[in-house]
Design a protein around this motif. Structure first.
Motif, mmCIF file in Angstrom:
data_model
loop_
_atom_site.group_PDB
_atom_site.id
_atom_site.type_symbol
_atom_site.label_atom_id
_atom_site.label_comp_id
_atom_site.label_asym_id
_atom_site.label_seq_id
_atom_site.Cartn_x
_atom_site.Cartn_y
_atom_site.Cartn_z
ATOM 1 N N LEU A 91 3.892 -10.649 -7.131
ATOM 2 C CA LEU A 91 4.239 -10.095 -5.758
ATOM 3 C C LEU A 91 4.080 -8.705 -5.657
ATOM 4 O O LEU A 91 3.511 -7.788 -4.920
ATOM 5 N N LEU A 92 4.836 -7.945 -6.726
ATOM 6 C CA LEU A 92 4.906 -6.581 -6.808
ATOM 7 C C LEU A 92 3.561 -6.005 -7.215
ATOM 8 O O LEU A 92 3.197 -4.810 -6.580
ATOM 9 N N ALA A 93 2.580 -6.827 -8.021
ATOM 10 C CA ALA A 93 1.439 -6.103 -8.543
ATOM 11 C C ALA A 93 0.577 -5.997 -7.105
ATOM 12 O O ALA A 93 -0.172 -5.209 -7.099
ATOM 13 N N CYS A 94 0.539 -7.089 -6.453
ATOM 14 C CA CYS A 94 -0.188 -7.158 -5.208
ATOM 15 C C CYS A 94 0.017 -6.029 -4.259
ATOM 16 O O CYS A 94 -0.551 -5.567 -3.516
ATOM 17 N N GLY A 95 1.516 -5.916 -4.058
ATOM 18 C CA GLY A 95 2.093 -4.751 -3.216
ATOM 19 C C GLY A 95 1.341 -3.136 -3.679
ATOM 20 O O GLY A 95 1.076 -2.514 -3.000
ATOM 21 N N ILE A 96 1.384 -3.128 -4.964
ATOM 22 C CA ILE A 96 0.929 -1.875 -5.721
ATOM 23 C C ILE A 96 -0.527 -1.960 -5.665
ATOM 24 O O ILE A 96 -0.903 -0.453 -5.083
ATOM 25 N N TRP A 97 -1.299 -2.821 -5.466
ATOM 26 C CA TRP A 97 -2.649 -2.763 -5.434
ATOM 27 C C TRP A 97 -3.077 -2.467 -3.875
ATOM 28 O O TRP A 97 -3.876 -1.665 -3.677
ATOM 29 N N ALA A 98 -2.233 -3.048 -2.775
ATOM 30 C CA ALA A 98 -2.504 -2.866 -1.636
ATOM 31 C C ALA A 98 -2.122 -1.268 -1.338
ATOM 32 O O ALA A 98 -2.836 -0.642 -0.419
ATOM 33 N N LEU A 99 -1.139 -0.704 -1.755
ATOM 34 C CA LEU A 99 -0.812 0.773 -1.513
ATOM 35 C C LEU A 99 -1.815 1.645 -2.159
ATOM 36 O O LEU A 99 -2.018 2.525 -1.517
ATOM 37 N N ARG A 100 -2.235 1.138 -3.311
ATOM 38 C CA ARG A 100 -3.370 1.960 -4.035
ATOM 39 C C ARG A 100 -4.798 2.077 -3.103
ATOM 40 O O ARG A 100 -5.331 2.954 -3.095
ATOM 41 N N MET A 101 -4.956 0.833 -2.821
ATOM 42 C CA MET A 101 -6.291 0.680 -1.677
ATOM 43 C C MET A 101 -5.928 1.591 -0.459
ATOM 44 O O MET A 101 -7.172 2.279 0.220
ATOM 45 N N GLN A 102 -4.729 1.585 0.048
ATOM 46 C CA GLN A 102 -4.503 2.656 1.213
ATOM 47 C C GLN A 102 -4.684 4.100 0.780
ATOM 48 O O GLN A 102 -4.654 4.891 1.955
ATOM 49 N N GLY A 103 -4.534 4.302 -0.287
ATOM 50 C CA GLY A 103 -4.537 5.834 -0.903
ATOM 51 C C GLY A 103 -3.088 6.301 -0.950
ATOM 52 O O GLY A 103 -2.941 7.573 -0.922
#
Length: 97
Positions: free
Chosen positions: A85-97
């Motif tokens: 869950l945390l990895a998906c959140g980090i990935w989503a934040l990286r995709m947002q910039g």
């Protein structure tokens, strides 16, 4: 588990009594009552995971770390779900910039 759900509901803008009512309804749903009739330590995984997410949302990182450690110490594979869950959140934040 009701206390963890209450803490999670209080992290979003919700009235105290509404959050308490929903937490009590959660505590008396069929799955929780069935699981409490056959008590196992795995129930602590769910409660500590919800409390970890609630503390993380409220930016209480020390408490979140304690609940994450409690979740991992309950059973070693419990952290996989929270880690994903945390990895998906980090990935989503990286995709947002």
């Amino acid at each position: 588990m009701a206390l963890a759900v209450y803490a999670l509901l209080r992290s979003v803008p919700m009235r105290r009594w509404s959050a308490a009512g929903l937490a009590i309804l959660f505590a008396f749903n069929g799955m929780v009552l069935a699981a409490s009739c056959n008590p196992h330590f795995e129930l602590l995984i769910v409660a500590s995971g919800i409390a970890f997410l609630a503390c993380l949302l409220r930016e209480r990182h020390g408490s979140a770390l304690c609940f994450f450690a409690l979740c991992l110490s309950t059973r070693e594979d419990a952290g996989i779900h929270l880690g994903l869950l945390l990895a998906c959140g980090i990935w989503a934040l990286r995709m947002q910039g």
